[in-house]
Design an enzyme around this catalytic site. Structure first.
Site: not given
Length: 244
Positions: A42, A74, A133
């Site tokens: 990621e 993000t 998440k």
């Protein structure tokens, strides 16, 4: 293994989350991770030039010659989501509920791991995408994930935040599918490879459960796992059905 990001993460168990100083550093770190036995990495939108780094790393392969799965984290806006998918991202990750991103992911047939902390937020993400998440994970600890697993037995749960590589087995034992790690991974190639080797299941087993909810297709865009070829970015995002 089909190559769906959820299945890859379940086998890999550790998801490196790279917050790099620049795109070149992100590419170097990703290349080292792939050589060490990692396949899914990621990158984050906090890295200057992140879209270029995604484009450069999305074409790489892991140590076994399999295509790398480069996710972007993000991601909190529709613009970021579109830019990530256009660059070749295999999956998107947000740190908290992100309706704009969820909408883009649905239209593009993309894999989206939506962030949440409360049980309601996490359950909402799981209902929409099959995965969540759990962030910031260190606040609740492994016991929190264990409680979530009891009520969401088939969910893909990826706790992230304040977790070190040495703590990963405890989180997996508590019910995490994989664990996001933002720091603490060794820089030595052999030591890095050893981390992934220790976590790799002897025989990757996929627990039974209902299929991940299908992503509704937009005009001219197939949903996840539906045959079609809308373009390189969507082609990388679409993947076979996975049973978490």
């Amino acid at each position: 293994m089909t190559g769906h990001p959820y299945e890859v993460l379940a086998a890999q168990r550790l998801l490196p989350v790279l917050r790099s100083a620049d795109a070149d550093e992100a590419v170097r770190a990703t290349t080292a991770l792939l050589a060490a036995g990692c396949r899914a990495v990621e990158l984050t939108t906090s890295t200057p030039g992140w879209a270029g780094a995604v484009a450069r790393t999305a074409e790489l392969a892991d140590a076994h010659g399999r295509p790398a799965l480069i996710g972007v984290g993000t991601v909190t806006t529709a613009a970021q989501a579109r830019a990530a998918l256009d660059a070749g991202a295999a999956f998107l990750v947000s740190p908290y509920p992100a309706p704009e991103v969820r909408e883009v992911a649905a239209l593009r047939g993309a894999v989206f791991v939506e962030g949440g902390f409360t049980p309601a937020e996490i359950a909402s993400a799981v209902r929409a995408c099959g995965a969540a998440k759990v962030f910031p994970a260190h606040v609740g600890g492994p016991g929190f994930v264990r409680s979530l697993r009891a009520v969401l037995p088939d969910a893909v749960l990826i706790p992230t935040g304040g977790i070190g590589p040495e703590d990963v087995p405890d989180w997996i034992a508590a019910g995490a599918t994989a664990v996001g790690i933002g720091s603490g991974l060794p820089s030595d190639p052999e030591a890095l490879a050893a981390v992934f080797a220790r976590l790799r299941p002897a025989v990757p087993a996929m627990p039974a459960g209902p299929a991940v909810p299908a992503v509704p297709a937009g005009p001219g865009v197939p949903g996840r796992g539906v045959p079609g070829d809308p373009g390189p970015a969507s082609r990388r995002a679409a993947a076979p059905e996975f049973r978490p």
